[in-house]
Design a protein around this motif. Structure first.
Motif, PDB file in Angstrom:
ATOM      1  N   ARG A 118      28.345  71.162  54.343  1.00 54.65           N
ATOM      2  CA  ARG A 118      27.446  70.123  55.381  1.00 54.65           C
ATOM      3  C   ARG A 118      25.840  70.463  54.639  1.00 54.65           C
ATOM      4  O   ARG A 118      25.330  69.347  54.524  1.00 54.65           O
ATOM      5  CB  ARG A 118      27.555  70.726  56.525  1.00 54.65           C
ATOM      6  N   PHE A 119      25.918  71.550  54.118  1.00 52.14           N
ATOM      7  CA  PHE A 119      24.363  71.838  53.646  1.00 52.14           C
ATOM      8  C   PHE A 119      23.952  70.921  52.423  1.00 52.14           C
ATOM      9  O   PHE A 119      22.990  70.229  52.571  1.00 52.14           O
ATOM     10  CB  PHE A 119      24.266  73.256  53.416  1.00 52.14           C
ATOM     11  N   ILE A 120      24.902  70.974  51.579  1.00 47.26           N
ATOM     12  CA  ILE A 120      24.648  70.048  50.478  1.00 47.26           C
ATOM     13  C   ILE A 120      24.673  68.517  50.688  1.00 47.26           C
ATOM     14  O   ILE A 120      23.614  67.883  50.339  1.00 47.26           O
ATOM     15  CB  ILE A 120      25.994  70.200  49.407  1.00 47.26           C
ATOM     16  N   LEU A 121      25.425  68.085  51.517  1.00 41.81           N
ATOM     17  CA  LEU A 121      25.263  66.441  51.688  1.00 41.81           C
ATOM     18  C   LEU A 121      24.366  66.371  52.838  1.00 41.81           C
ATOM     19  O   LEU A 121      23.544  65.272  52.662  1.00 41.81           O
ATOM     20  CB  LEU A 121      26.613  66.066  52.322  1.00 41.81           C
ATOM     21  N   SER A 122      23.892  67.211  53.543  1.00 36.02           N
ATOM     22  CA  SER A 122      22.732  66.924  54.511  1.00 36.02           C
ATOM     23  C   SER A 122      21.506  66.990  53.859  1.00 36.02           C
ATOM     24  O   SER A 122      20.534  66.325  54.215  1.00 36.02           O
ATOM     25  CB  SER A 122      22.567  68.020  55.755  1.00 36.02           C
ATOM     26  N   ARG A 123      21.332  67.694  52.770  1.00 34.78           N
ATOM     27  CA  ARG A 123      20.051  67.543  51.945  1.00 34.78           C
ATOM     28  C   ARG A 123      19.943  66.226  51.427  1.00 34.78           C
ATOM     29  O   ARG A 123      18.882  65.899  50.823  1.00 34.78           O
ATOM     30  CB  ARG A 123      20.123  68.644  50.870  1.00 34.78           C
ATOM     31  N   GLU A 124      21.225  65.444  51.147  1.00 35.43           N
ATOM     32  CA  GLU A 124      21.147  64.130  50.536  1.00 35.43           C
ATOM     33  C   GLU A 124      20.707  63.190  51.834  1.00 35.43           C
ATOM     34  O   GLU A 124      20.963  62.006  51.449  1.00 35.43           O
ATOM     35  CB  GLU A 124      22.280  63.824  50.017  1.00 35.43           C
ATOM     36  N   GLY A 125      20.740  63.368  53.172  1.00 31.15           N
ATOM     37  CA  GLY A 125      20.402  62.566  54.164  1.00 31.15           C
ATOM     38  C   GLY A 125      21.682  62.369  54.897  1.00 31.15           C
ATOM     39  O   GLY A 125      21.563  61.610  55.909  1.00 31.15           O
ATOM     40  N   TRP A 126      22.839  62.675  54.649  1.00 29.60           N
ATOM     41  CA  TRP A 126      23.974  62.371  55.494  1.00 29.60           C
ATOM     42  C   TRP A 126      24.094  63.278  56.756  1.00 29.60           C
ATOM     43  O   TRP A 126      23.898  64.431  56.513  1.00 29.60           O
ATOM     44  CB  TRP A 126      25.282  62.275  54.438  1.00 29.60           C
ATOM     45  N   GLN A 127      24.456  62.806  57.811  1.00 32.26           N
ATOM     46  CA  GLN A 127      24.805  63.507  58.960  1.00 32.26           C
ATOM     47  C   GLN A 127      26.178  63.968  58.657  1.00 32.26           C
ATOM     48  O   GLN A 127      27.133  63.091  58.679  1.00 32.26           O
ATOM     49  CB  GLN A 127      24.731  62.754  60.159  1.00 32.26           C
ATOM     50  N   VAL A 128      26.574  65.224  58.852  1.00 35.11           N
ATOM     51  CA  VAL A 128      27.992  65.828  58.709  1.00 35.11           C
ATOM     52  C   VAL A 128      28.339  66.735  59.921  1.00 35.11           C
ATOM     53  O   VAL A 128      27.772  67.518  60.409  1.00 35.11           O
ATOM     54  CB  VAL A 128      28.094  66.462  57.420  1.00 35.11           C
ATOM     55  N   ALA A 129      29.502  66.178  60.345  1.00 34.92           N
ATOM     56  CA  ALA A 129      30.235  66.831  61.545  1.00 34.92           C
ATOM     57  C   ALA A 129      31.481  67.727  61.096  1.00 34.92           C
ATOM     58  O   ALA A 129      31.995  67.318  59.812  1.00 34.92           O
ATOM     59  CB  ALA A 129      30.806  65.827  62.695  1.00 34.92           C
ATOM     60  N   LEU A 130      31.855  68.695  61.706  1.00 32.48           N
ATOM     61  CA  LEU A 130      32.820  69.645  60.799  1.00 32.48           C
ATOM     62  C   LEU A 130      33.937  69.783  62.308  1.00 32.48           C
ATOM     63  O   LEU A 130      33.584  69.760  63.566  1.00 32.48           O
ATOM     64  CB  LEU A 130      32.619  70.847  60.902  1.00 32.48           C
ATOM     65  N   HIS A 131      35.104  69.894  61.851  1.00 35.14           N
ATOM     66  CA  HIS A 131      36.133  70.201  62.573  1.00 35.14           C
ATOM     67  C   HIS A 131      37.065  71.111  61.852  1.00 35.14           C
ATOM     68  O   HIS A 131      37.443  71.166  60.584  1.00 35.14           O
ATOM     69  CB  HIS A 131      36.955  68.992  62.857  1.00 35.14           C
ATOM     70  N   GLY A 132      37.664  72.283  62.510  1.00 34.69           N
ATOM     71  CA  GLY A 132      38.135  73.333  61.730  1.00 34.69           C
ATOM     72  C   GLY A 132      39.728  73.384  61.520  1.00 34.69           C
ATOM     73  O   GLY A 132      40.194  74.388  60.741  1.00 34.69           O
ATOM     74  N   ASP A 133      40.491  72.486  62.151  1.00 35.97           N
ATOM     75  CA  ASP A 133      41.840  72.600  61.676  1.00 35.97           C
ATOM     76  C   ASP A 133      42.630  71.171  61.842  1.00 35.97           C
ATOM     77  O   ASP A 133      42.228  70.242  62.451  1.00 35.97           O
ATOM     78  CB  ASP A 133      42.570  73.630  62.564  1.00 35.97           C
ATOM     79  N   GLY A 134      44.057  71.457  61.510  1.00 37.85           N
ATOM     80  CA  GLY A 134      44.625  69.929  61.578  1.00 37.85           C
ATOM     81  C   GLY A 134      45.085  69.657  63.028  1.00 37.85           C
ATOM     82  O   GLY A 134      45.182  68.360  63.394  1.00 37.85           O
ATOM     83  N   ALA A 135      45.117  70.479  63.840  1.00 40.10           N
ATOM     84  CA  ALA A 135      45.350  70.216  65.516  1.00 40.10           C
ATOM     85  C   ALA A 135      44.065  69.376  66.013  1.00 40.10           C
ATOM     86  O   ALA A 135      42.896  69.855  65.689  1.00 40.10           O
ATOM     87  CB  ALA A 135      45.607  71.343  66.242  1.00 40.10           C
ATOM     88  N   GLY A 136      44.143  68.614  66.632  1.00 40.11           N
ATOM     89  CA  GLY A 136      43.113  67.635  67.133  1.00 40.11           C
ATOM     90  C   GLY A 136      42.162  66.874  66.362  1.00 40.11           C
ATOM     91  O   GLY A 136      41.028  66.335  66.600  1.00 40.11           O
ATOM     92  N   ALA A 137      42.941  66.670  65.038  1.00 39.71           N
ATOM     93  CA  ALA A 137      42.044  66.334  63.830  1.00 39.71           C
ATOM     94  C   ALA A 137      41.815  64.767  64.226  1.00 39.71           C
ATOM     95  O   ALA A 137      40.644  64.041  63.770  1.00 39.71           O
ATOM     96  CB  ALA A 137      42.754  66.150  62.589  1.00 39.71           C
ATOM     97  N   ILE A 138      42.925  64.078  64.624  1.00 36.39           N
ATOM     98  CA  ILE A 138      43.000  62.754  64.958  1.00 36.39           C
ATOM     99  C   ILE A 138      41.840  62.435  66.031  1.00 36.39           C
ATOM    100  O   ILE A 138      40.934  61.290  65.837  1.00 36.39           O
ATOM    101  CB  ILE A 138      44.438  61.817  65.053  1.00 36.39           C
TER     102      ILE A 138
END
Length: 118
Positions: free
Chosen positions: A18-38
C-alpha cells in the motif's frame, strides 16, 4: 471506486505494498483473508485486484475462480495480479492476468501495476 484492492493476509506485506503504490498516486484498499473477498471486491469495485495465492479461509485460487464466474461482466473481467511464493503458480496462472513471485522487487511491482492500470 478504489484503484486497487489487495487481498493479502500478511499485514507487513499488505502495508508495504500500500505504501509503495500510494507513493505512485494509486489508492489501495486492503482485505485480510479469502473469506468475504468477493464481497470486498464488489464493495470496492477496484480497477485492479492484487490477490495472494495462499490465504486463510479461502485460497486465492478459489477467490479468483469465483470472480471469473461472477455474472457481473465488469467484475469477471477485472485484471488480477496474483502474488505467489516461488514455485506455487499452478492453477493461478490459468486465470490471473499477471503473476508476481514473493519476494518481489518494488520496482517490478510498480512496473507491473503501471502496465495493468494504464
Amino acid at each position: 471506486m478504489q484503484d486497487i484492492l489487495m487481498i493479502e493476509d500478511e499485514v507487513n506485506i499488505a502495508e508495504a505494498v500500500r505504501f509503495i503504490l500510494s507513493r505512485e498516486g494509486w489508492q489501495v484498499a486492503l482485505h485480510g483473508d479469502g473469506a468475504g473477498a468477493i464481497e470486498a471486491i464488489r464493495h470496492h469495485r477496484p480497477r485492479l485486484l492484487i490477490l495472494d495465492l495462499m490465504l486463510p479461509n479461502r485460497s486465492g485460487t478459489e477467490v479468483l475462480a469465483d470472480l471469473r464466474a461472477d455474472p457481473d461482466a465488469a467484475l469477471a473481467g477485472m485484471p488480477v495480479l496474483m502474488l505467489t511464493a516461488r514455485g506455487q503458480v499452478g492453477e493461478a496462472a490459468a486465470q490471473a492476468d499477471q503473476i508476481l513471485s514473493k519476494p518481489f522487487d518494488n520496482a517490478d511491482l510498480r512496473a507491473m501495476v503501471r502496465r495493468m492500470l494504464p
